[in-house]
Write a protein that holds these residues in place. Structure first.
Motif, PDB file in Angstrom:
ATOM      1  N   GLY A 106       0.543  -1.305   0.138  1.00 30.95           N
ATOM      2  CA  GLY A 106       0.306  -0.015  -0.067  1.00 30.95           C
ATOM      3  C   GLY A 106       0.913   1.189  -0.190  1.00 30.95           C
ATOM      4  N   TRP A 109       1.770   4.193  -4.149  1.00 25.90           N
ATOM      5  CA  TRP A 109       1.591   5.902  -4.028  1.00 25.90           C
ATOM      6  C   TRP A 109       1.364   6.578  -3.069  1.00 25.90           C
ATOM      7  CZ3 TRP A 109      -3.924   6.006  -7.886  1.00 25.90           C
ATOM      8  CH2 TRP A 109      -3.468   5.497  -8.907  1.00 25.90           C
ATOM      9  N   LEU A 132       0.442  13.374  -8.254  1.00 30.49           N
ATOM     10  CA  LEU A 132      -0.810  13.826  -8.768  1.00 30.49           C
ATOM     11  C   LEU A 132      -0.069  14.998 -10.216  1.00 30.49           C
ATOM     12  CD1 LEU A 132      -2.215  14.339  -5.589  1.00 30.49           C
ATOM     13  CD2 LEU A 132      -2.819  13.793  -7.335  1.00 30.49           C
TER      14      LEU A 132
ATOM     15  N   VAL B  50      -2.099   1.302 -16.017  1.00 30.32           N
ATOM     16  CA  VAL B  50      -1.345   1.971 -15.272  1.00 30.32           C
ATOM     17  C   VAL B  50      -2.463   2.926 -15.257  1.00 30.32           C
ATOM     18  CG1 VAL B  50       0.724   3.051 -15.332  1.00 30.32           C
ATOM     19  CG2 VAL B  50       0.990   1.368 -16.968  1.00 30.32           C
ATOM     20  N   PRO B  51      -2.787   3.275 -13.592  1.00 29.36           N
ATOM     21  CA  PRO B  51      -3.305   4.135 -14.011  1.00 29.36           C
ATOM     22  C   PRO B  51      -3.207   5.914 -13.837  1.00 29.36           C
ATOM     23  CG  PRO B  51      -3.519   2.320 -12.040  1.00 29.36           C
ATOM     24  CD  PRO B  51      -2.744   2.193 -12.601  1.00 29.36           C
ATOM     25  N   ILE B  53      -3.435   9.629 -12.923  1.00 32.48           N
ATOM     26  CA  ILE B  53      -4.360  10.877 -11.860  1.00 32.48           C
ATOM     27  C   ILE B  53      -3.966  11.572 -11.901  1.00 32.48           C
ATOM     28  CG2 ILE B  53      -5.054   8.390 -11.120  1.00 32.48           C
ATOM     29  CD1 ILE B  53      -3.556   9.566  -7.913  1.00 32.48           C
ATOM     30  N   GLY B  54      -4.988  12.814 -11.317  1.00 36.37           N
ATOM     31  CA  GLY B  54      -3.689  13.934 -11.234  1.00 36.37           C
ATOM     32  C   GLY B  54      -4.579  15.094 -11.648  1.00 36.37           C
ATOM     33  N   HIS B  57      -6.644  17.266  -9.682  1.00 38.55           N
ATOM     34  CA  HIS B  57      -5.504  18.148  -8.750  1.00 38.55           C
ATOM     35  C   HIS B  57      -6.000  19.760  -7.822  1.00 38.55           C
ATOM     36  CE1 HIS B  57      -2.679  18.458  -5.455  1.00 38.55           C
ATOM     37  NE2 HIS B  57      -1.627  19.531  -6.706  1.00 38.55           N
ATOM     38  N   MET B 226      -2.083  -3.858   1.237  1.00 42.97           N
ATOM     39  CA  MET B 226      -2.376  -3.106   0.296  1.00 42.97           C
ATOM     40  C   MET B 226      -3.445  -1.374   1.087  1.00 42.97           C
ATOM     41  SD  MET B 226      -3.110  -4.957  -2.939  1.00 42.97           S
ATOM     42  CE  MET B 226      -2.192  -4.064  -4.140  1.00 42.97           C
ATOM     43  N   CYS B 228      -6.126  -1.172   2.613  1.00 43.02           N
ATOM     44  CA  CYS B 228      -7.356  -1.189   2.715  1.00 43.02           C
ATOM     45  C   CYS B 228      -8.351  -0.510   3.416  1.00 43.02           C
ATOM     46  CB  CYS B 228      -8.103  -2.545   1.393  1.00 43.02           C
ATOM     47  SG  CYS B 228      -7.265  -2.636   0.279  1.00 43.02           S
ATOM     48  N   PHE B 374      -8.014   7.403  -3.521  1.00 40.14           N
ATOM     49  CA  PHE B 374      -6.393   7.768  -3.073  1.00 40.14           C
ATOM     50  C   PHE B 374      -5.522   5.894  -3.059  1.00 40.14           C
ATOM     51  CE2 PHE B 374      -1.742   8.151  -2.664  1.00 40.14           C
ATOM     52  CZ  PHE B 374      -1.369   8.813  -4.192  1.00 40.14           C
ATOM     53  N   ILE B 375      -5.772   5.685  -2.181  1.00 40.92           N
ATOM     54  CA  ILE B 375      -5.983   4.392  -1.575  1.00 40.92           C
ATOM     55  C   ILE B 375      -6.461   3.218  -1.947  1.00 40.92           C
ATOM     56  CG2 ILE B 375      -5.441   2.677   0.507  1.00 40.92           C
ATOM     57  CD1 ILE B 375      -4.467   5.937   1.883  1.00 40.92           C
ATOM     58  N   PHE B 377      -7.680   3.087  -5.627  1.00 40.90           N
ATOM     59  CA  PHE B 377      -7.104   3.008  -6.576  1.00 40.90           C
ATOM     60  C   PHE B 377      -5.715   2.498  -6.987  1.00 40.90           C
ATOM     61  CE2 PHE B 377      -6.969   5.594 -11.134  1.00 40.90           C
ATOM     62  CZ  PHE B 377      -7.947   4.741 -11.836  1.00 40.90           C
ATOM     63  N   ALA B 378      -5.052   2.701  -5.762  1.00 42.42           N
ATOM     64  CA  ALA B 378      -4.140   1.713  -5.971  1.00 42.42           C
ATOM     65  C   ALA B 378      -3.765   0.510  -6.775  1.00 42.42           C
ATOM     66  CB  ALA B 378      -3.093   2.345  -5.049  1.00 42.42           C
ATOM     67  N   HIS B 382      -3.398  -4.534  -9.702  1.00 43.95           N
ATOM     68  CA  HIS B 382      -4.179  -6.034  -8.785  1.00 43.95           C
ATOM     69  C   HIS B 382      -5.585  -6.213  -9.509  1.00 43.95           C
ATOM     70  CE1 HIS B 382      -2.911  -8.807  -6.302  1.00 43.95           C
ATOM     71  NE2 HIS B 382      -4.288  -8.490  -5.796  1.00 43.95           N
ATOM     72  N   LEU B 406      -9.843  11.232  -4.175  1.00 42.29           N
ATOM     73  CA  LEU B 406      -8.663  11.265  -5.563  1.00 42.29           C
ATOM     74  C   LEU B 406      -7.175  11.743  -5.895  1.00 42.29           C
ATOM     75  CD1 LEU B 406      -7.663   8.271  -6.716  1.00 42.29           C
ATOM     76  CD2 LEU B 406      -8.247   9.742  -8.954  1.00 42.29           C
ATOM     77  N   ASP B 407      -7.393  12.843  -6.182  1.00 48.78           N
ATOM     78  CA  ASP B 407      -6.878  13.845  -6.546  1.00 48.78           C
ATOM     79  C   ASP B 407      -6.752  15.400  -5.329  1.00 48.78           C
ATOM     80  OD1 ASP B 407      -6.088  12.383  -8.685  1.00 48.78           O
ATOM     81  OD2 ASP B 407      -7.164  13.681 -10.083  1.00 48.78           O
TER      82      ASP B 407
END
Lengths: 165, 408
Positions: A106, A109, A132, B50-51, B53-54, B57, B226, B228, B374-375, B377-378, B382, B406-407
């Motif tokens: 975790g 990111w 970001l 591969v996400p 993002i931003g 923001h 991870m 969650c 954010f966490i 979406f990481a 997977h 997220l951003d």
């Protein structure tokens, strides 16, 4: 409460760890050299199997601050719901900390965000890119010496012409 | 010219992998929000995701260092705009923890009711939109019709539907009325029927189950490793809920009225089922909280010099006027301890935490947000790798990613 973790930690790491308490938050302050060893110990021996949060802080201009940056690891034991806060300081010119992605996936990111916002690098991270901000961005926006207002970084960006774009 | 059968195995390109790249988003109807995925595909199977993002923001955390604790609530509102009240409550919980404020019992109960309404609103959107993406428009309409009632309740209390900015340090913008309590009673009576309708529409729907069962599976160990939290962790068998583990607001007193919904499935269907059950539990909490709603003041006493006095006190009493002045002049405002504190709430998406560093002034030195989106979406790469491209809406819908959060 997690207080009983400090005695074995202090026996093992000596002066490298120090304890602070505020409200219900118990913080262990660790030197940057020992951070990975302390986090590994907390994960493997004391069952803090979850990294709830990883936050960067810039202390430039903070009252009585001696170090520039701090990184806080909020650890949680998913079986007992205990929390522990591990904090470490890093300094210019080359702020870096070992990555913890191999302990907690975790952290991937979260470390990228700290790098993006503060410029603290994490050697060993599998994919340390900006997350970001755009890739062409040159500064680290959450640093205290980055202005809040202003025209920003737009002048640094490459101009795309209609033919190229 | 006669056609010749080519022996492909001897061709130069026979061992070449026919992978191609597809840009999914940033504007795509199935993502609902502005997020981009760079997919490497083998036919329709996702080999790598591969996400990127931003796109949204907007420097919320930097703004948090410039606005004072009461002003920043308007920004916090806009993080998870599906359940804004929950963000406000979490933010002011952290500020009150820093200042060492104990809010009044009535305020605790009203905040609990609002937080649970926000949870229902968020889950309704998530379930409805997930069904919509998988072809079930009806469930979406039922869910949104019910969300409208929650907006009416929030509007009745605060005057605003979407971004109420209802909480203040040490209390609320204003007290609620008896009409508000009546609206909540009407809602808690009508909600079980709508919930049953959605259950009947989806729980045994073959298309819905085929497209969610076994898709995006997360094991318990992975969920913990991870980071969650919330329904995503609970659907994978992690029995953690901050409402029970670290009881805040009135959850300690109302602990008997609700259970923690968990599942062992870990797939999209399990996440859907956990969310559906959580809504039932939330209604139980609201019912218990409304019946036990304490009387008394909703804000701290003016003499405590911590909360903004209401208009009547500001205009009609000297203490109120002075207090108002003290809190709004740039060189006065709050006196805070030079320290830092982490406060977290169980919001609809998971653990919403704020790491608040204070330098003694009325503004935060650092207002770090731990955004659940954010966490979560990481973990998306997977979950999706190895599945089909048509499974993306199912997995995205079950993760409930809010791009503004997220951003930030």
């Amino acid at each position: 409460m997690p207080a009983n973790y400090f005695v074995p930690l202090q026996q093992k790491f000596g002066d490298a760890v120090r304890v602070e308490e505020f409200r219900d938050n118990l913080r262990v302050i660790v030197t940057a050299e020992k951070i990975y060893a302390v986090l590994t110990t907390l994960k493997d021996q004391f069952g803090f199997n979850m990294l709830a949060d990883l936050a960067g802080i810039d202390y430039l201009g903070y009252p009585d601050a001696t170090d520039r940056f701090a990184v806080v690891y909020v650890l949680m034991n998913a079986n007992t719901a205990e929390r522990i806060f591990v904090k470490t300081y890093v300094n210019d010119p080359d702020p870096e900390l070992p990555t913890v992605t191999n302990l907690w996936r975790g952290a991937d990111w979260m470390e990228r965000e700290v790098f993006d916002m503060f410029g603290i690098t994490f050697p060993g991270h599998p994919d340390l890119r900006r997350i970001l901000m755009p890739t062409e961005f040159t500064s680290f926006p959450l640093r205290k010496d980055y202005p809040l207002r202003g025209s920003g970084e737009r002048h640094n960006f490459e101009k795309l012409t209609r033919a190229e774009g | 010219m006669p056609l010749e059968a080519l022996d492909l195995s001897t061709e130069a390109g026979a061992d070449q992998e026919f992978l191609y790249t597809l840009n999914f988003g940033p504007q795509h109807p199935a993502t609902h929000t502005t997020l981009r995925l760079i997919l490497t595909l083998d036919g329709e199977t996702i080999v790598k995701a591969v996400p990127d993002i931003g796109y949204l923001h907007s420097g919320f955390e930097k703004l948090g260092e410039d606005l004072d604790f009461n002003q920043y609530v308007t920004i916090v509102d806009r993080m998870n705009y599906i359940s804004p009240v929950a963000n406000e409550i979490a933010w002011h919980h952290t500020v009150e923890k820093l200042l060492g404020i104990e809010i009044t019992p009535r305020c605790k109960y009203i905040r609990t009711i609002l937080a649970e309404l926000a949870r229902i609103s968020d889950h309704l959107l998530c379930v409805g939109a997930a069904a919509l993406d998988l072809g079930g428009l009806t469930a979406f309409l039922y869910a949104f019709n019910e969300r409208e009632k929650i907006y009416n309740i929030i509007e009745q209390a605060s005057g605003q539907r979407f971004h109420p900015s209802f909480t203040r340090v040490g209390g609320l913008m204003n007290d609620v009325t008896d009409d508000w309590v009546k609206l909540i009673r009407v809602f808690t009576n009508s909600f079980p029927k709508v919930h049953a309708d959605v259950v009947r529409l989806l729980n045994r729907n073959k298309i819905f189950i085929d497209r969610t069962k076994g898709i995006g599976t997360l094991t318990k160990e992975e969920a913990i490793n991870m980071s969650c939290t919330g329904p995503i962790a609970r659907s994978a068998g992690v029995v953690r809920d901050l409402r029970k583990d670290e009881p805040y607001l009135a959850y300690g007193e109302l602990a008997g009225s609700f259970k923690v919904a968990c599942s062992k499935g870990g797939d999209c269907l399990a996440r859907y089922l956990v969310r559906m059950e959580e809504m039932v539990q939330s209604v139980n909490i609201i019912k218990a909280a409304v019946e036990n709603l304490p009387s008394g003041p909703v804000n701290l006493h003016t003499e405590d010099k911590l909360n903004i006095p209401d208009k009547a006190a500001t205009y009609r009493s000297i203490e109120g006027l002075i207090q108002h002045f003290e809190l709004f002049m740039w060189n006065r405002r709050f006196e805070t301890p030079v320290n830092e504190v982490y406060g977290a709430h169980e919001t609809a998406n998971g653990e919403l935490g704020f790491y608040l560093v204070s330098d003694g002034s009325a503004k935060a030195w650092r207002a770090r947000t731990r955004p659940p989106s954010f966490i979560h979406f990481a973990i998306f790469p997977h979950l999706i790798e190895g599945h089909q491209i048509s499974d993306i809406p199912a997995v995205l819908g079950s993760l409930n990613i809010i791009a503004a959060e997220l951003d930030r």
